[in-house]
Scaffold this active site. Structure first.
Site, PDB file in Angstrom:
ATOM      1  N   ASP A 423      25.751  -0.542 -30.442  1.00 28.89           N
ATOM      2  CA  ASP A 423      26.457   1.024 -30.106  1.00 28.89           C
ATOM      3  C   ASP A 423      25.616   1.741 -31.134  1.00 28.89           C
ATOM      4  OD1 ASP A 423      28.367   2.765 -31.704  1.00 28.89           O
ATOM      5  OD2 ASP A 423      30.253   1.634 -31.154  1.00 28.89           O
ATOM      6  N   HIS A 424      25.682   2.681 -30.888  1.00 29.73           N
ATOM      7  CA  HIS A 424      24.306   4.105 -31.558  1.00 29.73           C
ATOM      8  C   HIS A 424      25.410   4.663 -32.610  1.00 29.73           C
ATOM      9  CE1 HIS A 424      20.694   5.839 -32.936  1.00 29.73           C
ATOM     10  NE2 HIS A 424      20.547   6.381 -31.446  1.00 29.73           N
ATOM     11  N   ARG A 425      26.508   4.333 -32.552  1.00 29.45           N
ATOM     12  CA  ARG A 425      27.332   4.824 -33.748  1.00 29.45           C
ATOM     13  C   ARG A 425      27.200   4.362 -35.491  1.00 29.45           C
ATOM     14  NH1 ARG A 425      32.976   5.507 -31.411  1.00 29.45           N
ATOM     15  NH2 ARG A 425      32.363   2.587 -30.790  1.00 29.45           N
ATOM     16  N   ILE A 427      24.983   1.311 -35.678  1.00 34.62           N
ATOM     17  CA  ILE A 427      23.307   0.988 -35.540  1.00 34.62           C
ATOM     18  C   ILE A 427      22.394   1.962 -35.130  1.00 34.62           C
ATOM     19  CG2 ILE A 427      21.370  -1.012 -34.696  1.00 34.62           C
ATOM     20  CD1 ILE A 427      24.293  -2.413 -34.236  1.00 34.62           C
TER      21      ILE A 427
END
Ligand code: CAO
Length: 451
Positions: A423-425, A427
């Site tokens: 989850d780019h939010r 990591i």
């Protein structure tokens, strides 16, 4: 010279369909397949093409007159003794279920039209930069827009489509507000000159998801409908929610598991004695837990506000299991406290329960990170979907012997491809690749876990 009676051809399952446009006048010279008139039901707009080239005589129909197959439209005076064979009507955007069979078999244009039902303006064609598809919230300019249908002939619709204009923004100047070609062009001119604002791009979050077109496939070949399994229905909903809510990034890598494999082979006799089958997966689970301890943001969940991270002090690994009824993800608890044989035993037990359909809700809950292992089947890489509310997932692919350069020569090494979606939010990319690099190092040399 020969005078042919032109009768309305088979237009499929339509009856009493009103004429909304007469595209020719008496005395007009028409080419074969040139549109003579337009019919419009509540489901479809159809252009009726000339069956032969010739001169139009004795037009028998009037606007709004309701037509049925076989009704006399006009006569066509032909130079040759050409038979008047009724071609298929060109239907634009019929509702799939009512799509006339002949029209469905027609050209690619018609096929595309089926993706854009005229009765559903929201599914209008993709827009050009000046008029991007969207504007759902914008007040329609066209008075017709409040209704379900925009009155425009198929050629005008095609013209608008080519120019990327959504008809709901165009005011029609024709009879009963019918949109003409000139109206489409006037709209573009007004947008270009700044007299009209181009429709705004949508705010995607929460703005709803564009619908996938509903197609009747039967005109293209035989079909069969089968109910999805209960598990597929449930997992489908969950996967869609995960896919739509999580901005995914997938980091690909590979690791050298030659030593791991040698260790696994050396344990074979002991494992058999303990009554377990030792695959690479328990080793990977141990290495994952070590990496999670070093990168705690991977063993976490976002709180509902999306502004705080809940870091977990326990290591429960969900393992995707392929069952005849679909995918399930039972959880192996406290992996940090289990030895390799315990893990192998636990894996065998939960995957058996999964395949027998005997998993309990407890078996499926409490996971902190998931692994999807396709290594026993094949593949080189894939992009697993994060199992929300977790924030990362590991995908394992099939290990293969490969020549690896050791600085002076190529050595045969067993290389296992793997991928981590996250989850780019939560990591960042740099953290993502640090995690995969560390995981690779742990799998290459299990002694790293002791450090
Ligand atoms: N590379 C090479 N071989 C591998 C391997 C890898 N990465 N992973 C497993 N193998 C080998 C095993 O060693 C075993 O070979 P041997 O019998 O010669 O020892 C064989 O492949 C079969 O292993 P397995 O799949 O039965 O066991 P596992 O512990 O690796 O996996 C389980 C268990 C439950 C994860 C697996 O059976 C399964 O269901 N996998 C599918 C998961 C899935 O569908 N994921 C997709 C989710 S998204 O749709």
């Amino acid at each position: 010279m020969d005078m042919k009676k032109f009768l309305l051809p088979d237009i499929g399952n339509y009856h009493d369909t009103p004429v909304i446009e007469i595209l020719v006048n008496e005395g007009d010279m028409v080419e074969k397949d040139q549109s003579i008139l337009t019919l419009e039901s509540d489901k479809a707009t159809m252009e009726i093409p000339a069956p032969v080239s010739g001169v139009i005589r004795n037009i028998q129909v009037k606007l709004q007159q309701k037509l049925n197959q076989g009704d006399h439209i006009c006569d066509i005076e032909t130079a040759m003794d050409a038979p008047v064979q009724a071609p298929a009507a060109k239907a634009e955007a019929p509702a799939p279920a009512a799509r006339p069979a002949k029209a469905a078999a027609a050209a690619a244009d018609d096929f595309m039209a089926a993706f854009m039902p005229s009765s559903k303006p929201a599914a209008a064609p993709a827009a050009a930069p000046a008029a991007p598809a969207a504007a759902a919230a914008e007040k329609p300019i066209n008075a017709q827009a409040s209704g379900a249908t925009f009155h425009a002939s198929p050629s005008v619709r095609a013209h608008a489509r080519n120019l990327g204009v959504e008809l709901r923004h165009v005011a029609g100047s024709g009879p009963k507000g019918r949109i003409q070609k000139e109206d489409v062009e006037a709209y573009i001119k007004a947008v270009m000159q700044g007299e009209k604002a181009a429709p705004k791009a949508p705010v995607t979050a929460g703005a709803g998801i564009p619908q996938v077109p509903v197609i009747d496939f039967s005109p293209f070949g035989p079909t069969e409908e089968k109910e999805l399994s209960r598990i597929k229905k449930l997992s489908g909903k969950h996967l869609t929610a995960c896919w739509l809510n999580i901005p995914h990034v997938t980091q690909f890598d590979e690791c050298d598991i030659t030593e791991l494999e040698a260790f696994r082979a050396s344990l074979k006799a002991r494992a058999e004695k303990a009554g377990v089958k030792m695959t690479p997966l328990p080793f990977v689970m141990k290495a994952v837990v070590q990496a999670l301890k070093e990168f705690p943001q991977f063993n976490a969940s976002l709180n509902p506000s999306g502004e705080r991270l809940i870091l977990k002090g326990y290591y429960n690994i969900g393992v995707a299991v392929d069952t005849p009824n679909g995918l399930v993800v039972p959880v192996v608890r406290n992996v940090d406290r289990l030895g390799l044989f315990d893990l192998a035993r636990e894996l065998a037990a939960i995957s058996q329960r999964a395949r027998d359909g005997k998993l309990s809700p407890t078996d499926m809950s409490g996971g902190t990170f998931s692994i999807s292992s396709l290594g026993g089947i094949g593949g080189t890489q894939f992009t697993p979907i994060v199992n929300a509310p977790e924030v990362a997932i590991l995908g394992l692919s099939k290990a293969r012997m490969a020549p690896v350069w050791n600085g002076s020569s190529f050595e045969p090494r067993l290389m296992m491809p793997f991928s981590v979606s996250y989850d780019h939010r939560v990591i960042d990319g740099a953290e993502g690749v640090r995690f995969t690099t560390r995981l690779g190092a742990l799998l290459r040399d299990l002694r790293e876990m002791l450090i």
